[in-house]
Design a protein around this motif. Structure first.
Motif, PDB file in Angstrom:
ATOM      1  N   ASP A  58     -11.190  -7.862  -7.845  1.00 14.49           N
ATOM      2  CA  ASP A  58     -10.815  -7.186  -6.593  1.00 14.49           C
ATOM      3  C   ASP A  58     -10.127  -8.148  -5.620  1.00 14.49           C
ATOM      4  OD1 ASP A  58     -11.962  -4.864  -7.569  1.00 14.49           O
ATOM      5  OD2 ASP A  58     -13.895  -5.263  -6.606  1.00 14.49           O
ATOM      6  N   SER A  59      -9.151  -8.881  -6.085  1.00 15.22           N
ATOM      7  CA  SER A  59      -8.346  -9.840  -5.314  1.00 15.22           C
ATOM      8  C   SER A  59      -9.142 -11.043  -4.806  1.00 15.22           C
ATOM      9  CB  SER A  59      -7.607  -9.164  -4.149  1.00 15.22           C
ATOM     10  OG  SER A  59      -8.503  -8.838  -3.108  1.00 15.22           O
ATOM     11  N   ASP A  60     -10.392 -11.230  -5.242  1.00 17.28           N
ATOM     12  CA  ASP A  60     -11.184 -12.424  -4.923  1.00 17.28           C
ATOM     13  C   ASP A  60     -11.194 -13.337  -6.139  1.00 17.28           C
ATOM     14  OD1 ASP A  60     -11.908 -11.615  -2.349  1.00 17.28           O
ATOM     15  OD2 ASP A  60     -13.670 -10.530  -3.075  1.00 17.28           O
ATOM     16  N   THR A  61     -10.716 -14.572  -5.967  1.00 14.50           N
ATOM     17  CA  THR A  61     -10.710 -15.532  -7.060  1.00 14.50           C
ATOM     18  C   THR A  61     -11.970 -16.389  -6.976  1.00 14.50           C
ATOM     19  OG1 THR A  61      -8.303 -15.583  -7.049  1.00 14.50           O
ATOM     20  CG2 THR A  61      -9.418 -17.394  -8.169  1.00 14.50           C
ATOM     21  N   TYR A  62     -12.734 -16.407  -8.051  1.00 18.58           N
ATOM     22  CA  TYR A  62     -14.009 -17.110  -8.109  1.00 18.58           C
ATOM     23  C   TYR A  62     -13.821 -18.488  -8.744  1.00 18.58           C
ATOM     24  CZ  TYR A  62     -16.279 -12.794  -6.746  1.00 18.58           C
ATOM     25  OH  TYR A  62     -16.674 -11.684  -6.047  1.00 18.58           O
ATOM     26  N   ARG A  64     -22.364 -10.279  -8.775  1.00 17.51           N
ATOM     27  CA  ARG A  64     -21.876  -9.298  -9.749  1.00 17.51           C
ATOM     28  C   ARG A  64     -21.993  -9.904 -11.140  1.00 17.51           C
ATOM     29  NH1 ARG A  64     -19.711  -5.445  -6.674  1.00 17.51           N
ATOM     30  NH2 ARG A  64     -18.889  -6.024  -4.649  1.00 17.51           N
ATOM     31  N   ARG A  65     -22.021  -9.025 -12.127  1.00 20.35           N
ATOM     32  CA  ARG A  65     -22.102  -9.465 -13.521  1.00 20.35           C
ATOM     33  C   ARG A  65     -21.004  -8.772 -14.315  1.00 20.35           C
ATOM     34  NH1 ARG A  65     -27.677  -8.953 -16.491  1.00 20.35           N
ATOM     35  NH2 ARG A  65     -27.882 -11.134 -15.962  1.00 20.35           N
ATOM     36  N   GLN A  66     -20.331  -9.553 -15.165  1.00 16.98           N
ATOM     37  CA  GLN A  66     -19.344  -8.985 -16.079  1.00 16.98           C
ATOM     38  C   GLN A  66     -19.864  -9.113 -17.501  1.00 16.98           C
ATOM     39  OE1 GLN A  66     -15.445 -10.751 -15.496  1.00 16.98           O
ATOM     40  NE2 GLN A  66     -14.870  -9.110 -14.099  1.00 16.98           N
ATOM     41  N   PHE A  67     -19.618  -8.087 -18.275  1.00 21.78           N
ATOM     42  CA  PHE A  67     -20.011  -8.057 -19.679  1.00 21.78           C
ATOM     43  C   PHE A  67     -18.760  -8.140 -20.536  1.00 21.78           C
ATOM     44  CE2 PHE A  67     -23.322  -5.836 -17.378  1.00 21.78           C
ATOM     45  CZ  PHE A  67     -24.472  -6.409 -17.888  1.00 21.78           C
ATOM     46  N   TYR A  68     -18.800  -8.990 -21.571  1.00 21.87           N
ATOM     47  CA  TYR A  68     -17.686  -9.187 -22.478  1.00 21.87           C
ATOM     48  C   TYR A  68     -18.151  -8.998 -23.913  1.00 21.87           C
ATOM     49  CZ  TYR A  68     -15.673 -11.750 -18.533  1.00 21.87           C
ATOM     50  OH  TYR A  68     -15.207 -12.114 -17.293  1.00 21.87           O
ATOM     51  N   THR A  69     -17.199  -8.604 -24.774  1.00 23.96           N
ATOM     52  CA  THR A  69     -17.487  -8.626 -26.203  1.00 23.96           C
ATOM     53  C   THR A  69     -17.484 -10.083 -26.655  1.00 23.96           C
ATOM     54  OG1 THR A  69     -15.157  -8.462 -26.790  1.00 23.96           O
ATOM     55  CG2 THR A  69     -16.383  -6.377 -26.576  1.00 23.96           C
ATOM     56  N   VAL A  70     -17.913 -10.320 -27.863  1.00 22.13           N
ATOM     57  CA  VAL A  70     -17.934 -11.684 -28.390  1.00 22.13           C
ATOM     58  C   VAL A  70     -16.521 -12.252 -28.443  1.00 22.13           C
ATOM     59  CG1 VAL A  70     -18.567 -13.085 -30.394  1.00 22.13           C
ATOM     60  CG2 VAL A  70     -20.049 -11.230 -29.661  1.00 22.13           C
ATOM     61  N   SER A  71     -15.529 -11.406 -28.666  1.00 21.43           N
ATOM     62  CA  SER A  71     -14.138 -11.865 -28.729  1.00 21.43           C
ATOM     63  C   SER A  71     -13.537 -12.107 -27.342  1.00 21.43           C
ATOM     64  CB  SER A  71     -13.281 -10.862 -29.499  1.00 21.43           C
ATOM     65  OG  SER A  71     -13.277  -9.618 -28.820  1.00 21.43           O
ATOM     66  N   GLY A  72     -14.249 -11.706 -26.268  1.00 19.13           N
ATOM     67  CA  GLY A  72     -13.770 -11.977 -24.913  1.00 19.13           C
ATOM     68  C   GLY A  72     -13.171 -10.798 -24.186  1.00 19.13           C
ATOM     69  N   THR A  73     -13.235  -9.597 -24.747  1.00 20.27           N
ATOM     70  CA  THR A  73     -12.709  -8.405 -24.094  1.00 20.27           C
ATOM     71  C   THR A  73     -13.699  -7.919 -23.041  1.00 20.27           C
ATOM     72  OG1 THR A  73     -11.627  -7.787 -26.161  1.00 20.27           O
ATOM     73  CG2 THR A  73     -11.822  -6.074 -24.477  1.00 20.27           C
TER      74      THR A  73
END
Length: 195
Positions: free
Chosen positions: A48-52, A103-112
């Motif tokens: 959302d336009s915030d760079t972490y 916040r938490r992001q979930f990724y597949t093992v391949s990084g998607t």
């Protein structure tokens, strides 16, 4: 809530946004609003336009409990590896009461990317510094701990209200005379329901 039932394995990353309303780098500076954004990822990520800023293993967040009913929950966010020269930024700023979002992001093992969801929203209750000094190398590393309460916990601690006297009443309602007789009837025994 992210639906993860169709995945056999997922990776997660945490994103912490700390909004300090009264930040200053030294004692002579004026206070200003400053936002700090960190992630435990190894690369910078924009949400959302915030760079972490990537901190990797230097950022730790304690686990939260998952409950059906709302409850006052707390987490501790720790930032380690802070150089001694940056301690003044912390000492001259007012960090208690600062808003914090995790916040938490979930990724597949391949990084998607699968989903991004809110993990914790609240305020900083307290903070502390821990210093580890290496005598032989004459260096120090610092760890900063933020103890945070969620929004329900903050509301439970809030104390507000007004007095039942004419002065307090007139401050909120200048034309209301409903409390003017309170000093007169103070201490009077009222027999409600007496024949």
């Amino acid at each position: 809530m992210a639906n993860l039932t169709s995945y056999t394995a997922v990776k997660t990353n945490l994103f912490v946004k700390l909004v300090v309303d009264q930040y200053r780098a030294n004692s002579s500076d004026a206070y200003a609003v400053e936002e700090f954004k960190f992630t435990d990822n190894d690369v910078a990520i924009t949400i959302d336009s915030d760079t972490y800023t990537p901190l990797g293993e230097f950022l730790k967040v304690t686990a939260t409990t998952s409950e059906l009913r709302p409850s006052s929950d707390q987490v501790t966010v720790s930032l380690s590896g802070i150089p001694s020269g940056n301690i003044t930024d912390v000492l001259y700023s007012k960090l208690k009461g600062s808003a914090i979002e995790i916040r938490r992001q979930f990724y597949t093992v391949s990084g998607t990317l699968i989903a991004t969801q809110g993990y914790f929203f609240g305020r900083v209750n307290n903070w502390s510094l821990q210093e580890e000094f290496q005598v032989e190398e004459r260096t120090a590393s610092n760890t900063m701990l933020f103890e945070c309460s969620n929004q329900l916990g903050v509301l439970k601690e809030k104390v507000s209200g007004r007095l039942t006297n004419p002065t307090s009443n007139n401050r909120f309602f200048p034309n209301d005379t409903g409390m003017d007789r309170v000093p007169i009837i103070k201490g009077t025994k009222l027999d409600f329901g007496a024949p």
